[in-house]
Design a protein around this motif. Structure first.
Motif, PDB file in Angstrom:
ATOM      1  N   LEU A  95     -10.426 -10.215  -0.295  1.00 63.60           N
ATOM      2  CA  LEU A  95      -9.327  -9.594  -1.041  1.00 63.60           C
ATOM      3  C   LEU A  95      -8.747  -8.392  -0.295  1.00 63.60           C
ATOM      4  O   LEU A  95      -8.077  -7.562  -0.884  1.00 63.60           O
ATOM      5  N   ASN A  96      -9.021  -8.295   1.001  1.00 61.88           N
ATOM      6  CA  ASN A  96      -8.545  -7.185   1.805  1.00 61.88           C
ATOM      7  C   ASN A  96      -7.021  -7.229   1.868  1.00 61.88           C
ATOM      8  O   ASN A  96      -6.447  -8.118   2.482  1.00 61.88           O
ATOM      9  N   ILE A  97      -6.368  -6.275   1.224  1.00 62.95           N
ATOM     10  CA  ILE A  97      -4.908  -6.263   1.112  1.00 62.95           C
ATOM     11  C   ILE A  97      -4.369  -4.969   1.711  1.00 62.95           C
ATOM     12  O   ILE A  97      -4.907  -3.892   1.478  1.00 62.95           O
ATOM     13  N   VAL A  98      -3.270  -5.081   2.455  1.00 63.30           N
ATOM     14  CA  VAL A  98      -2.605  -3.921   3.039  1.00 63.30           C
ATOM     15  C   VAL A  98      -1.241  -3.788   2.378  1.00 63.30           C
ATOM     16  O   VAL A  98      -0.529  -4.768   2.184  1.00 63.30           O
ATOM     17  N   CYS A  99      -0.878  -2.563   2.022  1.00 53.32           N
ATOM     18  CA  CYS A  99       0.410  -2.292   1.389  1.00 53.32           C
ATOM     19  C   CYS A  99       1.547  -2.641   2.355  1.00 53.32           C
ATOM     20  O   CYS A  99       1.556  -2.173   3.498  1.00 53.32           O
ATOM     21  N   PRO A 100       2.523  -3.450   1.917  1.00 56.33           N
ATOM     22  CA  PRO A 100       3.626  -3.837   2.800  1.00 56.33           C
ATOM     23  C   PRO A 100       4.598  -2.690   3.099  1.00 56.33           C
ATOM     24  O   PRO A 100       5.405  -2.791   4.013  1.00 56.33           O
ATOM     25  N   ILE A 101       4.497  -1.608   2.350  1.00 56.31           N
ATOM     26  CA  ILE A 101       5.406  -0.476   2.555  1.00 56.31           C
ATOM     27  C   ILE A 101       4.748   0.613   3.409  1.00 56.31           C
ATOM     28  O   ILE A 101       5.302   1.049   4.408  1.00 56.31           O
ATOM     29  N   SER A 102       3.534   1.054   3.010  1.00 51.56           N
ATOM     30  CA  SER A 102       2.877   2.161   3.709  1.00 51.56           C
ATOM     31  C   SER A 102       1.888   1.701   4.770  1.00 51.56           C
ATOM     32  O   SER A 102       1.423   2.506   5.563  1.00 51.56           O
ATOM     33  N   ASN A 103       1.552   0.427   4.770  1.00 53.36           N
ATOM     34  CA  ASN A 103       0.572  -0.146   5.692  1.00 53.36           C
ATOM     35  C   ASN A 103      -0.831   0.417   5.460  1.00 53.36           C
ATOM     36  O   ASN A 103      -1.673   0.364   6.336  1.00 53.36           O
ATOM     37  N   LYS A 104      -1.072   0.990   4.275  1.00 51.24           N
ATOM     38  CA  LYS A 104      -2.394   1.502   3.920  1.00 51.24           C
ATOM     39  C   LYS A 104      -3.149   0.426   3.150  1.00 51.24           C
ATOM     40  O   LYS A 104      -2.553  -0.435   2.517  1.00 51.24           O
ATOM     41  N   ASP A 105      -4.483   0.528   3.195  1.00 51.63           N
ATOM     42  CA  ASP A 105      -5.303  -0.382   2.399  1.00 51.63           C
ATOM     43  C   ASP A 105      -5.005  -0.186   0.926  1.00 51.63           C
ATOM     44  O   ASP A 105      -4.860   0.942   0.462  1.00 51.63           O
ATOM     45  N   VAL A 106      -4.911  -1.273   0.201  1.00 49.13           N
ATOM     46  CA  VAL A 106      -4.653  -1.203  -1.238  1.00 49.13           C
ATOM     47  C   VAL A 106      -5.985  -1.268  -1.960  1.00 49.13           C
ATOM     48  O   VAL A 106      -6.657  -2.288  -1.952  1.00 49.13           O
ATOM     49  N   LEU A 107      -6.400  -0.138  -2.548  1.00 49.19           N
ATOM     50  CA  LEU A 107      -7.616  -0.097  -3.346  1.00 49.19           C
ATOM     51  C   LEU A 107      -7.217   0.055  -4.811  1.00 49.19           C
ATOM     52  O   LEU A 107      -7.592  -0.733  -5.650  1.00 49.19           O
ATOM     53  N   ASP A 108      -6.447   1.075  -5.100  1.00 50.40           N
ATOM     54  CA  ASP A 108      -5.915   1.289  -6.449  1.00 50.40           C
ATOM     55  C   ASP A 108      -4.483   0.783  -6.413  1.00 50.40           C
ATOM     56  O   ASP A 108      -3.575   1.501  -6.039  1.00 50.40           O
ATOM     57  N   ASP A 109      -4.305  -0.469  -6.802  1.00 56.42           N
ATOM     58  CA  ASP A 109      -3.013  -1.111  -6.595  1.00 56.42           C
ATOM     59  C   ASP A 109      -1.986  -0.761  -7.664  1.00 56.42           C
ATOM     60  O   ASP A 109      -2.299  -0.233  -8.713  1.00 56.42           O
TER      61      ASP A 109
END
Length: 103
Positions: A13-27
């Protein structure tokens, strides 16, 4: 807390934010819908999931755009009312999603 230290971490479920390129933990999920008659006629923009800091920045931007309430008063002229907040449009659904259980 980093993702790897989260007890519920799942590498699939490793997801990266498409805007900030940060890991999404608290989505956060952002959807903007334009209705019929707009120059963006019936177009929906969906950014999902994004890092929660992006959602907070969008809310701050909208809050900055909200105008104060101006009311005409018959004797005092224009009366400035309370400025609405973006929070006036929010709804907490925590209790709906996670109701308290009776013991």
């Amino acid at each position: 807390m980093t993702k790897k230290h989260d007890p519920f971490y799942d590498d699939s479920l490793n997801i990266v934010c498409p805007i900030s390129n940060k890991d999404v933990l608290d989505d956060c999920h952002i959807s903007i819908e334009f209705g019929y008659g707009s120059d963006k006629d019936m177009t929906t923009y969906t950014f999902s999931p994004v890092h929660d800091e992006i959602g907070k920045k969008v809310l701050k931007f909208i809050d900055d755009l909200i105008q104060k309430e101006y009311k005409d008063h018959p004797r005092l002229g224009v009366k400035i009312g309370k400025k609405p907040s973006v929070e006036d449009f929010g709804k907490c659904v925590m209790n709906e999603l996670f109701p308290e259980k009776d013991e």
